[in-house]
Design an enzyme around this catalytic site. Structure first.
Site, PDB file in Angstrom:
ATOM      1  CB  SER A 265      -0.821  -0.143   1.393  1.00 28.72           C
ATOM      2  OG  SER A 265       0.014   0.005   1.964  1.00 28.72           O
ATOM      3  CE  LYS A 266       0.266   9.031  -0.805  1.00 31.33           C
ATOM      4  NZ  LYS A 266      -1.244   9.209  -0.506  1.00 31.33           N
ATOM      5  NE  ARG A 267      -1.790   3.931   5.777  1.00 31.55           N
ATOM      6  CZ  ARG A 267      -3.099   3.223   6.426  1.00 31.55           C
ATOM      7  NH1 ARG A 267      -2.168   1.814   7.844  1.00 31.55           N
ATOM      8  NH2 ARG A 267      -4.246   2.605   6.278  1.00 31.55           N
ATOM      9  CB  ALA A 269       5.118   2.881  -0.129  1.00 30.98           C
ATOM     10  CD  GLU A 270       2.192   7.884   3.334  1.00 28.81           C
ATOM     11  OE1 GLU A 270       2.154   7.641   4.508  1.00 28.81           O
ATOM     12  OE2 GLU A 270       1.606   8.485   2.084  1.00 28.81           O
TER      13      GLU A 270
END
Ligand code: GLU
Length: 513
Positions: A265-267, A269-270
Site C-alpha cells: 500500500s501507499k502507507r 511505501a511511506e
C-alpha cells in the site's frame, strides 16, 4: 490463424497510478506487441464521486515515461471510440434496457433507508452478509414485485431507480483463467449487482463488459483484485449473448509488502521511504505531494525492467531486458500465481546497471544541468570525464553532482576524522613536495601523477599507504572516492597544487610528528 489480439488498460482516474497499475499496463502492452495486436487505453470514469482532476493526464504521462505506447485511446482515437466511459453513457443504457426487456435485469426503486432496513432485518436474522439477491429481491420495491402499472407510474413520475442484474438462482459459472486455471462459482454467491446507477451512469461491471465486447477485446489482463468479479462478468457475457466472443482472462498476482504480509500500500511505501508511483503526484484535494520513481532519479528503462519482473520471469538467468527483449520473451504462462514481494533494492540495482551502461556523454547530460543550477561552468569534456570516473559508484543521476562536487569546487571543509588521524608531519612533507612538482605542469595524465607521486615517496622513504588518505583529503575534502590519480588528472595539476596549499594552511594545527 490467430485472432487479432486486442487488449486494454482500463484505469479509473481516481488519483495517481500505482506501480501495480503500471505493471498491468506493461503486461498488456508486452502481450499486444508480442502478438502484433493493439493496445487500448480506456478511461473508466463512471464513478463521478471518485473522479480526480489531473489523474487522466497523470496516467498518460506515466505510461509515456515508461515507453508504453497506446494504439487506441482518448488522445489517439480509433475505430471503437469514444474511449472515455463517461462519453458512452447512452450505449450502456441501450444494453441495460435489452437485459430488462429479456427479463435478465430489473428496475429497483429502493431508497437508501429501505436498503438499510433490509440489511438490518437480515442481520437480526443472523445472515452473515446481507445481500440484495434471489431471496431478498422478492421483498423489495422492484419491477419483479411491483405491478407493471406501478412501475410505469414510478418511472414516468421521475422517481429515482437503479437497474439490477437478475442473477439466476442455481447456475454454475466457470471461467478458465490463463494464470489460475479453472475458477468456478455458484450463482447463489453473487448478488443482484447494480448495472445502472440512479445518476444514469453504468457501474463498472456493465460498462466494462459492454466496452470489452464493443471494442473487440480478446484478452483481459488485470489485477487479482478483479478475480472475484470475473464470474459476474461471465454471467453478463452470457446474458448479453456474447459468450462465444468472450475475452480470455488473466488475473495478475498481487504485489506484496516487502515483508510479504499483505498487499503493498501507499502507507508501506511511506513507512519504508520508497516511491510507489511512477511520477510525482500532488493530490488536488488534500494538496499532499508524493515523489515518484522519476523524481527520485530512476531511469525509465530501469523502472520498466524492474516492474516487468514483479510477477513474471523469463525462466532464464537473464535479468537485464530492453523493451524489445521483453516483448520477445514475454508470455502469460510465465506469470506466477502467488504474490510478488516488492523489493526496492532490486529497483536500485537495476538503476545502477542501466546507468553503468550509458556512455560518458549520455551521463554528462545528467550532470550538466546540475552544474548550471549550481552556477558552475565546466566544459562538456570535463563533465563527461567526471561521470566516467564516478559511474561505477552511483545509483542515481543526481549522485554525479552529490558525489562529484569536489571535481568542480575546491574543498573548504575537510573530513575531521581523517584530518585528526592522517594529517601527519610525514603527510605534510610529502604533500609539500608533491605540490611543488605539480605547480610546474600544465596538464597531467593519471599515469604521470602516479609516477610523480612515487618519486616523491621514494625520496622521502614513505610508504604510500601511510599518506594516501591525507592526500585525498587535501584534494577532495572527503575520505573516499574513485581513483585519486584520475581525480588529479581531471582537476588538473595547477588546481591540485592550489588545493594542497590551502589544505596545508587550513589543517596546520592537525599536523603531528
Ligand atoms: N477500472 C478498473 C480499474 O480501475 C479496471 C479493471 C479491469 O481491468 O477490468 O482497475
Amino acid at each position: 490463424m490467430e485472432k487479432d489480439v486486442r487488449v486494454r488498460f482500463a484505469p479509473s482516474p481516481t488519483g495517481a497510478l500505482h506501480i501495480g497499475g503500471v505493471r498491468t499496463a506493461l503486461y498488456n502492452y508486452l502481450f499486444a506487441r508480442k502478438h502484433h495486436g493493439k493496445m487500448i487505453l480506456r478511461i473508466e470514469d463512471t464513478d463521478q464521486n471518485r473522479f480526480v482532476p489531473g489523474a487522466e493526464e497523470y496516467i498518460m504521462e506515466a505510461l509515456a515515461w515508461c515507453g508504453i505506447k497506446i494504439d487506441e485511446g482518448i488522445i489517439e482515437g480509433g475505430p471503437y471510440g469514444p474511449y472515455r466511459q463517461s462519453e458512452r453513457k447512452s450505449i450502456y443504457m441501450e444494453f441495460a434496457m435489452k437485459l430488462i426487456n429479456e427479463g435478465k435485469a430489473y428496475y429497483a426503486f429502493d431508497t437508501p433507508e429501505e436498503l438499510d432496513a433490509m440489511r438490518d432485518r437480515l442481520k437480526a436474522a443472523r445472515v452473515d452478509s446481507p445481500q440484495y439477491n434471489v431471496i431478498t429481491r422478492a421483498t423489495m420495491n422492484n419491477s419483479l414485485r411491483l405491478s407493471e402499472d406501478e412501475v410505469k407510474a414510478r418511472l414516468s413520475s421521475g422517481e429515482p431507480y437503479v437497474i439490477r442484474l437478475k442473477v439466476p438462482r442455481k447456475e454454475e459459472i466457470r471461467l478458465n483463467d490463463m494464470i489460475r486455471g479453472w475458477v468456478m462459482v455458484h450463482s447463489s454467491a453473487i448478488d443482484d449487482k447494480v448495472l445502472m446507477k440512479s445518476d444514469g451512469m453504468p457501474t463498472y461491471h456493465l460498462a466494462n463488459i459492454v466496452d470489452d465486447h464493443l471494442m473487440k477485446i480478446t484478452h483481459v489482463i488485470r489485477g487479482e483484485e478483479w478475480l472475484p468479479s470475473a464470474p459476474l462478468h461471465v454471467l453478463l457475457y452470457r446474458y448479453l449473448g456474447w459468450e462465444d466472443t468472450m475475452p480470455q482472462f488473466a488475473h495478475l498476482p498481487l504485489l506484496l509488502k516487502p515483508e510479504g504480509n499483505g498487499k503493498l500500500s501507499k502507507r508501506d511505501a511511506e513507512k519504508h521511504g520508497f516511491p510507489i508511483f511512477p511520477l510525482q503526484w500532488k493530490d488536488p484535494n488534500s494538496g499532499d505531494e508524493v515523489m515518484g520513481f522519476r523524481e527520485q532519479g530512476y531511469l525509465p528503462e530501469a523502472f520498466l525492467n524492474f516492474i516487468a519482473f514483479l510477477g513474471w520471469n523469463p525462466g532464464t538467468q537473464q535479468e537485464i531486458f530492453s523493451m524489445e527483449e521483453l516483448i520477445d520473451c514475454f508470455s502469460i504462462e510465465r506469470i506466477g500465481k502467488s504474490g510478488t514481494k516488492f523489493d526496492i533494492n532490486k529497483a536500485i540495482w537495476y538503476n545502477q546497471q542501466y546507468l553503468k551502461e550509458k556512455n560518458k556523454h549520455e551521463l554528462a547530460a545528467y550532470l550538466t544541468p546540475l552544474l548550471e543550477k549550481n552556477g558552475i561552468s565546466a566544459s562538456d569534456e570535463k563533465a563527461a570525464k567526471v561521470c566516467e570516473t564516478l559511474k561505477e559508484r552511483v545509483t542515481f543521476p543526481s549522485d554525479f553532482w552529490d558525489q562529484g562536487k569536489y571535481f568542480f569546487i575546491a574543498p573548504t571543509d575537510y573530513d575531521q576524522a581523517v584530518a585528526s588521524n592522517k594529517w601527519t608531519g610525514e603527510a605534510v612533507s610529502v604533500l609539500q613536495s608533491f605540490k611543488e612538482r605539480l605547480e610546474t605542469l600544465e596538464t597531467v595524465t593519471a599515469e604521470d601523477v602516479k609516477s610523480l607521486l612515487n618519486d616523491v615517496l621514494a625520496l622521502q622513504q614513505v610508504k604510500i599507504g601511510r599518506v594516501m588518505q591525507a592526500i585525498r583529503l587535501a584534494i577532495t575534502g572527503v575520505a573516499a572516492g574513485p581513483d585519486l590519480m584520475q581525480i588529479i588528472e581531471i582537476v588538473g595539476p595547477k588546481e591540485t597544487a592550489e588545493r594542497i596549499e590551502n589544505a596545508l594552511v587550513t589543517l596546520k594545527e592537525h599536523a603531528k610528528n
